[in-house]
Design an enzyme around this catalytic site. Structure first.
Site, short mmCIF file in Angstrom:
data_model
loop_
_atom_site.label_atom_id
_atom_site.label_comp_id
_atom_site.label_asym_id
_atom_site.label_seq_id
_atom_site.Cartn_x
_atom_site.Cartn_y
_atom_site.Cartn_z
N ASP A 1 35.44 35.33 40.48
CA ASP A 1 36.89 34.57 40.51
C ASP A 1 37.71 35.54 40.93
OD1 ASP A 1 36.59 36.60 38.20
OD2 ASP A 1 38.19 35.63 37.24
N LYS B 1 30.79 47.48 47.20
CA LYS B 1 31.96 47.56 48.03
C LYS B 1 31.86 49.22 47.77
CE LYS B 1 35.36 43.93 47.26
NZ LYS B 1 36.69 43.80 46.90
N LYS C 1 31.28 37.35 33.24
CA LYS C 1 30.94 36.13 33.64
C LYS C 1 30.26 36.15 35.13
CE LYS C 1 34.82 33.93 31.03
NZ LYS C 1 36.12 33.06 31.60
N GLY C 2 30.97 37.07 35.81
CA GLY C 2 30.60 37.01 37.48
C GLY C 2 29.06 36.93 37.66
N ASP D 1 32.47 47.79 42.25
CA ASP D 1 33.64 47.92 43.04
C ASP D 1 34.00 49.43 42.92
OD1 ASP D 1 36.25 47.77 44.24
OD2 ASP D 1 36.89 45.93 43.18
N ARG E 1 35.05 30.23 40.85
CA ARG E 1 33.63 30.78 40.70
C ARG E 1 32.68 29.78 41.04
NH1 ARG E 1 34.04 35.18 36.86
NH2 ARG E 1 35.72 35.01 35.32
N GLU F 1 24.37 42.59 38.08
CA GLU F 1 25.81 42.53 38.27
C GLU F 1 26.06 41.56 39.43
OE1 GLU F 1 28.84 42.21 37.31
OE2 GLU F 1 29.18 43.99 35.94
N ASP F 2 27.34 41.14 39.44
CA ASP F 2 27.53 40.40 40.85
C ASP F 2 28.35 41.30 41.94
OD1 ASP F 2 29.71 40.67 38.74
OD2 ASP F 2 30.80 39.04 39.84
N PHE G 1 39.02 41.05 49.00
CA PHE G 1 38.81 40.54 47.77
C PHE G 1 37.86 39.26 47.96
CE2 PHE G 1 39.73 38.28 43.75
CZ PHE G 1 39.71 39.30 42.98
N VAL G 2 36.82 39.15 47.34
CA VAL G 2 36.20 38.10 47.55
C VAL G 2 35.71 37.36 46.42
CG1 VAL G 2 34.63 39.05 49.35
CG2 VAL G 2 34.10 39.53 47.37
#
Ligand code: PRP
Length: 179
Positions: free
Chosen positions: A161, A133, A44-45, A105, A167, A101-102, A154-155
């Site tokens: 989310d 990241k 969803k991100g 990581d 979100r 993608e958002d 952590f963002v």
């Protein structure tokens, strides 16, 4: 700040900074492709980023497709288990494909997704991510377009989310430590 109890600590990237960078990324993409460009958005991100990025691309034809992949559950760190929960409903063979993608990581999700889509023989396959990241990378991934490199914090916000909250924040924010 706002949103839910526990709340966020501070803004890392403001909405205005995001919009500026999104316009720059869209201009780069327009220079690199003639279209039609199949944008594969990973739910969803990425839903807010893909909406803004594709609306900033106006000079080439774009088709927008969705996939859902889950690797985190409700945890803050990746379980390492990648699962396709919604597959594409179009054939990407012979087309230019851009995965949007958002955040990248560990790289586990994207390296899995790239291998999966390569098996479908697109003409080209590249990745655009709003956030990267690099400190947390476990799996190597070639990323063509990166919005912002960020530190290992952590963002949330702008689609990202924590346990499905935050979100809807317009900015990218750092989540306050619990307790
Ligand atoms: C996030 C993000 C990427 C993935 C990146 O998705 O959208 O898909 O984690 O992490 P990685 O590089 O360590 O694999 P998440 O599983 O949180 O689902 P969501 O997009 O629905 O929030």
């Amino acid at each position: 700040m706002i949103n839910v109890p526990g709340s966020t600590e501070r803004i890392l990237i403001s909405s205005a900074q995001i919009q500026q960078r999104v316009r720059e990324m869209a201009a780069e993409i327009e220079r690199d492709y003639h279209g039609p460009l199949y944008v594969v958005s990973v739910l969803k991100g990425a839903f807010i980023f893909v909406a803004d990025l594709t609306r900033a691309i106006q000079n080439i034809p774009v088709r927008i497709e969705f996939m859902a992949i889950s690797s985190y559950g409700n945890q803050k760190t990746s379980s390492g288990q990648v699962k396709v929960t919604r597959d594409l409903d179009v054939n990407i063979e012979g087309h230019d494909v851009l995965i949007v993608e958002d955040i990248i990581d560990s790289g586990v999700t994207l390296s899995y997704l790239k291998r999966l889509l390569e098996q479908r023989h697109p003409k080209s396959l590249a990745i655009a991510t709003l956030l990267d990241k690099p400190e947390r990378r476990k799996a190597h991934v070639d990323v063509k377009y990166i919005g912002f490199q960020i530190p290992d914090e952590f963002v949330v916000g702008y689609g990202l989310d924590y346990a499905e909250d935050y979100r809807n924040l317009p900015d990218i924010c750092v989540l306050a430590p619990e307790g």
